[in-house]
Design a protein around this motif. Structure first.
Motif, short mmCIF file in Angstrom:
data_model
loop_
_atom_site.label_atom_id
_atom_site.label_comp_id
_atom_site.label_asym_id
_atom_site.label_seq_id
_atom_site.Cartn_x
_atom_site.Cartn_y
_atom_site.Cartn_z
N PHE A 4 0.84 -1.20 0.00
CA PHE A 4 0.00 0.00 0.00
C PHE A 4 0.88 1.24 0.00
O PHE A 4 2.07 1.19 0.29
N SER A 5 0.25 2.37 -0.32
CA SER A 5 0.96 3.65 -0.37
C SER A 5 0.04 4.75 0.12
O SER A 5 -1.13 4.81 -0.25
N LEU A 6 0.57 5.64 0.96
CA LEU A 6 -0.21 6.72 1.55
C LEU A 6 -0.02 8.01 0.76
O LEU A 6 1.09 8.35 0.35
N SER A 7 -1.12 8.75 0.54
CA SER A 7 -1.02 10.02 -0.18
C SER A 7 -0.31 11.07 0.67
O SER A 7 -0.21 10.95 1.89
N LYS A 8 0.17 12.10 0.02
CA LYS A 8 0.93 13.15 0.70
C LYS A 8 0.11 13.83 1.79
O LYS A 8 0.64 14.19 2.84
N ASP A 9 -1.20 14.00 1.56
CA ASP A 9 -2.04 14.66 2.55
C ASP A 9 -2.60 13.69 3.59
O ASP A 9 -3.40 14.08 4.44
N SER A 10 -2.21 12.42 3.52
CA SER A 10 -2.62 11.37 4.46
C SER A 10 -4.12 11.10 4.46
O SER A 10 -4.65 10.51 5.39
N ARG A 11 -4.79 11.49 3.39
CA ARG A 11 -6.23 11.27 3.33
C ARG A 11 -6.60 10.02 2.54
O ARG A 11 -7.72 9.51 2.68
N PHE A 12 -5.69 9.56 1.69
CA PHE A 12 -6.03 8.44 0.81
C PHE A 12 -4.94 7.36 0.89
O PHE A 12 -3.78 7.65 1.14
N LEU A 13 -5.38 6.12 0.62
CA LEU A 13 -4.47 4.99 0.65
C LEU A 13 -4.67 4.15 -0.60
O LEU A 13 -5.80 3.79 -0.95
N LEU A 14 -3.54 3.87 -1.29
CA LEU A 14 -3.56 2.97 -2.44
C LEU A 14 -3.27 1.56 -1.96
O LEU A 14 -2.27 1.34 -1.27
N VAL A 15 -4.10 0.61 -2.33
CA VAL A 15 -3.93 -0.76 -1.86
C VAL A 15 -3.80 -1.69 -3.06
O VAL A 15 -4.71 -1.78 -3.90
N ASN A 16 -2.66 -2.37 -3.17
CA ASN A 16 -2.44 -3.34 -4.25
C ASN A 16 -2.90 -4.73 -3.81
O ASN A 16 -2.58 -5.18 -2.71
N LEU A 17 -3.64 -5.39 -4.70
CA LEU A 17 -4.25 -6.67 -4.36
C LEU A 17 -3.72 -7.80 -5.24
O LEU A 17 -3.22 -7.57 -6.35
N VAL A 47 5.68 -8.90 -5.25
CA VAL A 47 5.12 -7.70 -4.64
C VAL A 47 5.34 -6.54 -5.61
O VAL A 47 6.48 -6.21 -5.96
N ILE A 48 4.25 -5.96 -6.07
CA ILE A 48 4.30 -4.82 -6.99
C ILE A 48 3.79 -3.59 -6.25
O ILE A 48 2.73 -3.63 -5.62
N ARG A 49 4.53 -2.48 -6.35
CA ARG A 49 4.16 -1.28 -5.60
C ARG A 49 3.68 -0.17 -6.53
O ARG A 49 4.17 -0.02 -7.65
N SER A 50 2.75 0.61 -6.01
CA SER A 50 2.17 1.74 -6.75
C SER A 50 2.43 3.04 -5.99
O SER A 50 2.88 3.02 -4.84
N CYS A 51 2.12 4.15 -6.62
CA CYS A 51 2.33 5.44 -5.95
C CYS A 51 1.37 6.49 -6.50
O CYS A 51 0.82 6.35 -7.59
N PHE A 52 1.17 7.54 -5.71
CA PHE A 52 0.50 8.74 -6.17
C PHE A 52 1.55 9.63 -6.85
O PHE A 52 2.73 9.54 -6.55
N GLY A 53 1.10 10.51 -7.76
CA GLY A 53 2.08 11.40 -8.36
C GLY A 53 1.50 12.38 -9.34
O GLY A 53 0.28 12.43 -9.56
N GLY A 54 2.38 13.18 -9.91
CA GLY A 54 1.95 14.22 -10.82
C GLY A 54 1.51 15.45 -10.07
O GLY A 54 1.58 15.52 -8.83
N LEU A 55 1.06 16.46 -10.80
CA LEU A 55 0.61 17.70 -10.19
C LEU A 55 -0.56 17.43 -9.26
O LEU A 55 -1.56 16.83 -9.66
N LYS A 56 -0.43 17.83 -8.00
CA LYS A 56 -1.45 17.63 -6.98
C LYS A 56 -1.83 16.15 -6.83
O LYS A 56 -2.96 15.83 -6.48
N CYS A 77 8.58 -1.45 -8.46
CA CYS A 77 8.23 -0.26 -7.68
C CYS A 77 8.38 0.98 -8.56
O CYS A 77 9.22 1.02 -9.46
N VAL A 78 7.57 1.98 -8.28
CA VAL A 78 7.66 3.27 -8.98
C VAL A 78 7.63 4.40 -7.96
O VAL A 78 7.11 4.25 -6.85
N SER A 79 8.19 5.53 -8.34
CA SER A 79 8.16 6.71 -7.48
C SER A 79 8.10 7.95 -8.35
O SER A 79 8.89 8.08 -9.30
N TRP A 80 7.17 8.85 -8.05
CA TRP A 80 7.00 10.09 -8.80
C TRP A 80 7.68 11.21 -8.02
O TRP A 80 7.47 11.36 -6.82
N ASN A 81 8.50 11.98 -8.69
CA ASN A 81 9.22 13.06 -8.02
C ASN A 81 8.21 14.09 -7.49
O ASN A 81 7.48 14.70 -8.26
#
Length: 581
Positions: free
Chosen positions: A445-458, A487-496, A532-536
């Protein structure tokens, strides 16, 4: 609605009012009074040309409202003469004469008259009338108190304000002002013993009185901004600064805003690369590998990456990393081994965190930067001071041997995979536990920058988006990537953080639009599973992906500009500036 006509031309009424608004000083006005008095006015609907006319191709914009909003905008922008001319030429006044009189009375401080006129405007909701009267009389109270007329202020409070039966708590605050007039009044932080400007009072009254009677400030700007935001949010490719949006045409971005071209290949690892993460300021990238090392890469001013430090010392594969809040230190976690803390500037290992009888399986920083967390192979979670002293430990089924670990931005909630199909949200202060439960096995899983959302990989090759603010709610699903063994990881990213990116076992990087769930692109290039991926976070046009092919790819825009240098090689990376991938 809520006003009347009189014998006076619209142009003269507007000139008098606009003079008042432009020459207003704090608590006083030297403007010429509007001809006529409130006693001569009768409340009946505002009548103007264009009441039944519409403009626009859809036939839904009322001409009268449209002209009034434009007029209001012109005055707000300082184009007084143009606003006056529009009122005169259109025959559509900005305000009814009774509203003009009311506004002038407020500006002049004619408090009793303004309250009387307010009752003649024709407002149907008595609660609004009382609330507006309260604001007016409160201003009178403050100005009297500010002028050292304490007894008059007391009389106003007792015989006028209290009789309105509005906001008893506020009345008590006003009473306290009489006892200590040299101090600020009220706990809201907005009211002071010195009266606010009367123009500010008018703005507050506009928020109470229906917009058909008094058009709110900046209404046209609000409508235009709203239209731009709707266009932006509907654009699946929007990934540029909002200031670049234009009013001259409908907004639409192409795929050129999405990082989809390999700009650089980092190949300094000797085995599969399992984890990749940019620092919070986007200046560094950390990679972790099955070769038992981690590497810190530095991002230069031209967005090229070069190796800064290769971190050796783990006895087992490095499964994950975590950046300190200030980006000056890095945690690395060995598989069921130990967590190490490194100095980014020197590459020196500052501390090793380990526990007899248990291997450490995950790590995370507290937002304050003074503590770290680690998940242990005995399923507990441990909190450490930076010097290695154990502060607290939470026993029981808190984590699994393969689990991510996150802490919300307020430092209150710890998140970990506690069961195959459940994520624990643990309040470390209250000890309250909440759970996100899925029908499938959770892999990461991955947590958004504002801690309001969670990405869950299944396990079933879906990625779920959960809103964890308040009641837990599933709000999005993303499909198309491949996952069967790893184990495959996801992320939030891009503008906002408007996009979702994920690795995949088919050697591609997948990107979705976060709100719509539409698949934006699938990026080929790797020759092994993308783990794994990571957005700057500082550059919405830079994305990194880590793969079993032992490389990390840096993705950027296809339309390169001068900030990207020509191809180069530093022995451990190559910079691509050619066609294809």
């Amino acid at each position: 609605m809520g006003g009347v006509e009189d014998e006076e031309p619209a142009l003269k009424r507007t000139k008098l009012l606009s003079k008042g608004l432009n020459s207003l000083s704090n608590g006083s006005s030297s403007v010429e009074r509007v001809v006529g008095s409130s006693s001569e006015l009768m409340a009946r609907p505002l009548s103007s040309e264009g009441d039944n006319e519409v403009v626009g191709s859809k036939g839904i914009i009322k001409k009268g409202e449209f002209v009034r909003i434009i007029t209001k905008a012109l005055y707000s922008l300082g184009y007084k003469k143009t606003g006056e001319n529009l009122e005169e030429e259109s025959g559509i006044p900005l305000n009814s004469s009774v509203v003009n009189v009311f506004m002038q009375q407020v500006l002049d401080g004619d408090w009793e008259e303004s309250v009387s006129t307010l009752n003649k405007i024709g407002l149907e909701d008595e609660r609004i009338v009382r609330a507006a009267s309260f604001l007016i009389l409160e201003q009178k109270f403050f100005e009297l108190l500010d002028g050292d007329k304490v007894m008059d202020a007391l009389k106003t409070l007792r015989t006028e304000i209290t009789e309105l039966c509005v906001d008893s708590a506020r009345i008590r605050e006003l009473s306290s002002c009489l006892l200590s007039p040299s101090d600020q009044c009220g706990s809201s932080g907005r009211d002071f013993i010195r009266a606010k400007t009367r123009l500010k009072l008018l703005e507050e009254l506009q928020k109470l009185i229906p917009p058909t009677v008094m058009i709110p400030e900046n209404r046209l700007e609000h409508l235009v901004e709203q239209a731009l935001i709707l266009q932006r949010d509907a654009c699946s490719f929007h990934n540029s600064l909002d200031k670049e949006m234009s009013l001259y045409s409908d907004h639409h971005c192409g795929k050129t805003q999405i990082p989809s071209r390999t700009l650089q290949i980092l190949d300094a690892h000797d085995d599969e690369v399992w984890f990749v993460q940019f620092s919070h300021d986007g200046k560094y990238l950390a990679t972790a590998s099955n070769d038992r090392t981690a590497i810190i890469w530095e991002v230069d001013t031209n967005d090229g990456l070069s190796m800064k430090h290769k971190l050796s010392g783990h006895q087992k594969s490095v499964s994950s990393v975590s950046w300190s809040p200030n980006g000056q230190e890095l945690l690395t976690c060995g598989v069921e081994e130990a967590v190490r803390r490194w100095d980014v500037s020197t590459g020196k290992c500052l501390q090793v965190y380990e526990k007899n009888g248990s291997g450490l399986i995950s790590c995370a920083w507290f937002p304050c930067g003074k503590y770290i967390l680690s998940g242990l192979s005995d399923k507990s979670i441990c909190m450490w001071e930076l010097d290695g002293k154990e502060v607290e430990s939470w026993k029981g089924q808190k984590t699994l041997k393969i689990s991510d670990l996150e802490i919300t931005g307020d430092g209150e909630h710890i998140l970990s995979i506690c069961k195959e199909n459940a994520i624990l949200l643990f309040n470390k202060e209250t000890k309250v536990e909440r759970f996100i439960e899925e029908d499938q096995t959770i892999t990461s899983f991955s947590l958004s920058k504002d801690s309001r959302f969670l990405l869950v990989n299944l396990l079933n090759q879906e990625i779920h988006l959960w809103n964890i603010e308040g009641d837990l709610k599933l709000v999005g699903k993303y499909k198309s990537h491949r996952r069967s063994r790893f184990v495959i990881r996801s992320c939030f990213g891009g503008l906002k953080q408007s996009f979702i990116a994920s690795g995949s076992e088919d050697s591609q990087v997948y990107i979705w639009h976060r709100s719509s769930g539409d698949l934006v692109d699938a990026l080929p290039g790797h020759s092994g599973a993308v783990n794994c991926v990571s957005w700057n976070p500082a550059n919405p046009h830079m994305l990194a992906s880590a793969s079993d092919d032992r490389t990390v790819r840096i993705w950027g825009l296809k339309c390169l500009d001068a900030k990207y240098p020509n191809a180069y090689s530093n022995g451990n990376s190559h910079h691509c500036n050619c066609g294809g991938t």
